[in-house]
Write a protein that holds these residues in place. Structure first.
Motif, PDB file in Angstrom:
ATOM      1  N   CYS A  36       0.844  -1.207   0.000  1.00  0.00           N
ATOM      2  CA  CYS A  36       0.000   0.000   0.000  1.00  0.00           C
ATOM      3  C   CYS A  36       0.874   1.249   0.000  1.00  0.00           C
ATOM      4  O   CYS A  36       0.473   2.287  -0.533  1.00  0.00           O
ATOM      5  N   CYS A  37       2.068   1.158   0.563  1.00  0.00           N
ATOM      6  CA  CYS A  37       2.987   2.302   0.556  1.00  0.00           C
ATOM      7  C   CYS A  37       3.451   2.606  -0.867  1.00  0.00           C
ATOM      8  O   CYS A  37       3.622   3.766  -1.243  1.00  0.00           O
ATOM      9  N   GLU A  38       3.659   1.564  -1.658  1.00  0.00           N
ATOM     10  CA  GLU A  38       4.020   1.752  -3.070  1.00  0.00           C
ATOM     11  C   GLU A  38       2.880   2.445  -3.811  1.00  0.00           C
ATOM     12  O   GLU A  38       3.107   3.343  -4.623  1.00  0.00           O
ATOM     13  N   ALA A  39       1.647   2.039  -3.529  1.00  0.00           N
ATOM     14  CA  ALA A  39       0.485   2.669  -4.165  1.00  0.00           C
ATOM     15  C   ALA A  39       0.370   4.128  -3.737  1.00  0.00           C
ATOM     16  O   ALA A  39       0.025   4.999  -4.549  1.00  0.00           O
ATOM     17  N   TYR A  40       0.679   4.423  -2.475  1.00  0.00           N
ATOM     18  CA  TYR A  40       0.641   5.807  -2.001  1.00  0.00           C
ATOM     19  C   TYR A  40       1.725   6.634  -2.683  1.00  0.00           C
ATOM     20  O   TYR A  40       1.476   7.774  -3.089  1.00  0.00           O
ATOM     21  N   ALA A  41       2.914   6.075  -2.838  1.00  0.00           N
ATOM     22  CA  ALA A  41       3.998   6.778  -3.535  1.00  0.00           C
ATOM     23  C   ALA A  41       3.587   7.092  -4.974  1.00  0.00           C
ATOM     24  O   ALA A  41       3.842   8.195  -5.469  1.00  0.00           O
ATOM     25  N   GLN A  42       2.926   6.158  -5.626  1.00  0.00           N
ATOM     26  CA  GLN A  42       2.441   6.392  -6.987  1.00  0.00           C
ATOM     27  C   GLN A  42       1.401   7.507  -7.004  1.00  0.00           C
ATOM     28  O   GLN A  42       1.405   8.370  -7.879  1.00  0.00           O
ATOM     29  N   TYR A  43       0.510   7.515  -6.025  1.00  0.00           N
ATOM     30  CA  TYR A  43      -0.498   8.573  -5.886  1.00  0.00           C
ATOM     31  C   TYR A  43       0.183   9.938  -5.765  1.00  0.00           C
ATOM     32  O   TYR A  43      -0.217  10.906  -6.417  1.00  0.00           O
ATOM     33  N   LEU A  44       1.220  10.022  -4.929  1.00  0.00           N
ATOM     34  CA  LEU A  44       1.955  11.284  -4.800  1.00  0.00           C
ATOM     35  C   LEU A  44       2.602  11.675  -6.126  1.00  0.00           C
ATOM     36  O   LEU A  44       2.528  12.834  -6.549  1.00  0.00           O
ATOM     37  N   ASP A  45       3.248  10.716  -6.784  1.00  0.00           N
ATOM     38  CA  ASP A  45       3.883  10.977  -8.088  1.00  0.00           C
ATOM     39  C   ASP A  45       2.873  11.533  -9.092  1.00  0.00           C
ATOM     40  O   ASP A  45       3.184  12.437  -9.862  1.00  0.00           O
ATOM     41  N   GLU A  46       1.671  10.998  -9.084  1.00  0.00           N
ATOM     42  CA  GLU A  46       0.624  11.431 -10.015  1.00  0.00           C
ATOM     43  C   GLU A  46       0.064  12.805  -9.670  1.00  0.00           C
ATOM     44  O   GLU A  46      -0.679  13.386 -10.452  1.00  0.00           O
ATOM     45  N   VAL A  84       7.474  16.295   8.514  1.00  0.00           N
ATOM     46  CA  VAL A  84       7.185  14.874   8.486  1.00  0.00           C
ATOM     47  C   VAL A  84       5.705  14.720   8.132  1.00  0.00           C
ATOM     48  O   VAL A  84       4.863  15.503   8.601  1.00  0.00           O
ATOM     49  N   VAL A  85       5.415  13.772   7.253  1.00  0.00           N
ATOM     50  CA  VAL A  85       4.036  13.459   6.873  1.00  0.00           C
ATOM     51  C   VAL A  85       3.906  11.948   7.042  1.00  0.00           C
ATOM     52  O   VAL A  85       4.485  11.185   6.276  1.00  0.00           O
ATOM     53  N   ASP A  86       3.172  11.530   8.063  1.00  0.00           N
ATOM     54  CA  ASP A  86       3.077  10.118   8.407  1.00  0.00           C
ATOM     55  C   ASP A  86       1.734   9.566   7.950  1.00  0.00           C
ATOM     56  O   ASP A  86       0.694  10.175   8.203  1.00  0.00           O
ATOM     57  N   GLY A  87       1.761   8.438   7.271  1.00  0.00           N
ATOM     58  CA  GLY A  87       0.535   7.774   6.847  1.00  0.00           C
ATOM     59  C   GLY A  87       0.029   8.244   5.497  1.00  0.00           C
ATOM     60  O   GLY A  87       0.691   8.977   4.772  1.00  0.00           O
ATOM     61  N   GLY A 111      -2.822   4.891  11.437  1.00  0.00           N
ATOM     62  CA  GLY A 111      -3.340   3.620  10.950  1.00  0.00           C
ATOM     63  C   GLY A 111      -3.380   3.519   9.438  1.00  0.00           C
ATOM     64  O   GLY A 111      -2.632   4.191   8.726  1.00  0.00           O
ATOM     65  N   MET A 112      -4.279   2.674   8.988  1.00  0.00           N
ATOM     66  CA  MET A 112      -4.442   2.416   7.563  1.00  0.00           C
ATOM     67  C   MET A 112      -5.940   2.387   7.245  1.00  0.00           C
ATOM     68  O   MET A 112      -6.504   1.339   6.923  1.00  0.00           O
ATOM     69  N   PRO A 113      -6.613   3.536   7.315  1.00  0.00           N
ATOM     70  CA  PRO A 113      -8.064   3.551   7.095  1.00  0.00           C
ATOM     71  C   PRO A 113      -8.422   3.134   5.670  1.00  0.00           C
ATOM     72  O   PRO A 113      -7.718   3.488   4.718  1.00  0.00           O
ATOM     73  N   PRO A 114      -9.517   2.403   5.508  1.00  0.00           N
ATOM     74  CA  PRO A 114      -9.936   2.031   4.154  1.00  0.00           C
ATOM     75  C   PRO A 114     -10.333   3.265   3.341  1.00  0.00           C
ATOM     76  O   PRO A 114     -10.828   4.245   3.880  1.00  0.00           O
ATOM     77  N   GLY A 115     -10.066   3.187   2.045  1.00  0.00           N
ATOM     78  CA  GLY A 115     -10.488   4.247   1.122  1.00  0.00           C
ATOM     79  C   GLY A 115      -9.579   5.446   1.039  1.00  0.00           C
ATOM     80  O   GLY A 115      -9.847   6.370   0.288  1.00  0.00           O
ATOM     81  N   VAL A 116      -8.470   5.455   1.798  1.00  0.00           N
ATOM     82  CA  VAL A 116      -7.520   6.571   1.701  1.00  0.00           C
ATOM     83  C   VAL A 116      -6.607   6.342   0.497  1.00  0.00           C
ATOM     84  O   VAL A 116      -6.524   5.226  -0.021  1.00  0.00           O
ATOM     85  N   GLY A 118      -3.951   5.108  -1.755  1.00  0.00           N
ATOM     86  CA  GLY A 118      -3.041   3.985  -1.620  1.00  0.00           C
ATOM     87  C   GLY A 118      -3.659   2.757  -0.984  1.00  0.00           C
ATOM     88  O   GLY A 118      -3.088   1.676  -1.045  1.00  0.00           O
ATOM     89  N   MET A 119      -4.823   2.908  -0.375  1.00  0.00           N
ATOM     90  CA  MET A 119      -5.504   1.772   0.259  1.00  0.00           C
ATOM     91  C   MET A 119      -6.766   1.441  -0.518  1.00  0.00           C
ATOM     92  O   MET A 119      -7.415   2.326  -1.060  1.00  0.00           O
ATOM     93  N   GLY A 120      -7.117   0.192  -0.534  1.00  0.00           N
ATOM     94  CA  GLY A 120      -8.362  -0.222  -1.168  1.00  0.00           C
ATOM     95  C   GLY A 120      -9.538   0.015  -0.251  1.00  0.00           C
ATOM     96  O   GLY A 120      -9.392   0.496   0.872  1.00  0.00           O
ATOM     97  N   GLY A 121     -10.704  -0.335  -0.742  1.00  0.00           N
ATOM     98  CA  GLY A 121     -11.914  -0.239   0.059  1.00  0.00           C
ATOM     99  C   GLY A 121     -12.601   1.108  -0.064  1.00  0.00           C
ATOM    100  O   GLY A 121     -12.146   2.002  -0.759  1.00  0.00           O
ATOM    101  N   GLU A 122     -13.698   1.192   0.629  1.00  0.00           N
ATOM    102  CA  GLU A 122     -14.520   2.405   0.645  1.00  0.00           C
ATOM    103  C   GLU A 122     -14.144   3.264   1.842  1.00  0.00           C
ATOM    104  O   GLU A 122     -13.957   2.751   2.943  1.00  0.00           O
ATOM    105  N   LYS A 123     -14.075   4.549   1.638  1.00  0.00           N
ATOM    106  CA  LYS A 123     -13.873   5.483   2.743  1.00  0.00           C
ATOM    107  C   LYS A 123     -15.119   5.431   3.624  1.00  0.00           C
ATOM    108  O   LYS A 123     -16.238   5.548   3.134  1.00  0.00           O
ATOM    109  N   THR A 124     -14.917   5.227   4.923  1.00  0.00           N
ATOM    110  CA  THR A 124     -16.049   5.020   5.828  1.00  0.00           C
ATOM    111  C   THR A 124     -16.458   6.266   6.605  1.00  0.00           C
ATOM    112  O   THR A 124     -17.419   6.230   7.344  1.00  0.00           O
ATOM    113  N   GLY A 125     -15.722   7.331   6.441  1.00  0.00           N
ATOM    114  CA  GLY A 125     -16.066   8.562   7.152  1.00  0.00           C
ATOM    115  C   GLY A 125     -14.947   9.564   7.016  1.00  0.00           C
ATOM    116  O   GLY A 125     -13.955   9.317   6.321  1.00  0.00           O
TER     117      GLY A 125
END
Length: 145
Positions: A36-46, A84-87, A111-116, A118-125
């Motif tokens: 998921c960190c790789e997916a987040y890095a790609q999100y930042l790159d984009e 520093v930007v964590d998560g 943590g690793m909330p869903p839908g953020v 780089g993470m899969g799933g639906e954002k729950t709030g």
């Protein structure tokens, strides 16, 4: 008779034409096996950042030294523009941090909330992103996304 004429683009569109901004450099430390960190890095790159991913087995130590309390740690730790930007912090919140330049150590999305990003799933709030200080004051809410 027709005469060809070359007109520079600024003359056609005015001097206020947008230039491509330089990418914002990011150093992102992550667990070597985390995808998921790789997916987040790609999100930042984009989204206008240039990410240097550095796998490490010392992520908790890096976060601690950067001022992130253990109970507010995210899944990876980045350094962007002196903060520093964590998560999995969304880019709109990172841009707010970089634009406002508050006197803090940085921000964290625990943590690793869903839908953020780089993470899969639906954002729950709504996501609560916390500011961590340089001076030991307790973390406070920086943004809700």
């Amino acid at each position: 008779m027709l005469v060809a004429m070359t007109v520079p683009a600024p003359a056609l569109f005015g001097s206020g034409t947008a230039r491509t901004a330089e990418p914002i450099p990011v150093i992102l430390y992550k667990n070597p096996s985390c995808t998921c960190c790789e997916a987040y890095a790609q999100y930042l790159d984009e989204n206008g950042f240039q990410v240097d991913v550095r796998p490490t087995n010392d992520l908790a130590e890096i976060s601690r030294k950067a001022g992130i309390p253990e109970n507010l740690e995210g899944c990876h730790t980045s350094f962007i523009g002196g903060y520093v930007v964590d998560g999995h912090v969304p880019v709109n919140t990172i841009r707010k941090l970089l634009d406002e330049k508050p006197a803090i150590a940085g921000i964290t999305l625990p943590g690793m909330p869903p839908g953020v990003p780089g993470m899969g799933g639906e954002k729950t709030g709504p996501l609560t992103i916390y500011a961590v200080s340089n001076d030991g004051t307790p973390p406070r809410v920086f943004a809700v996304d």
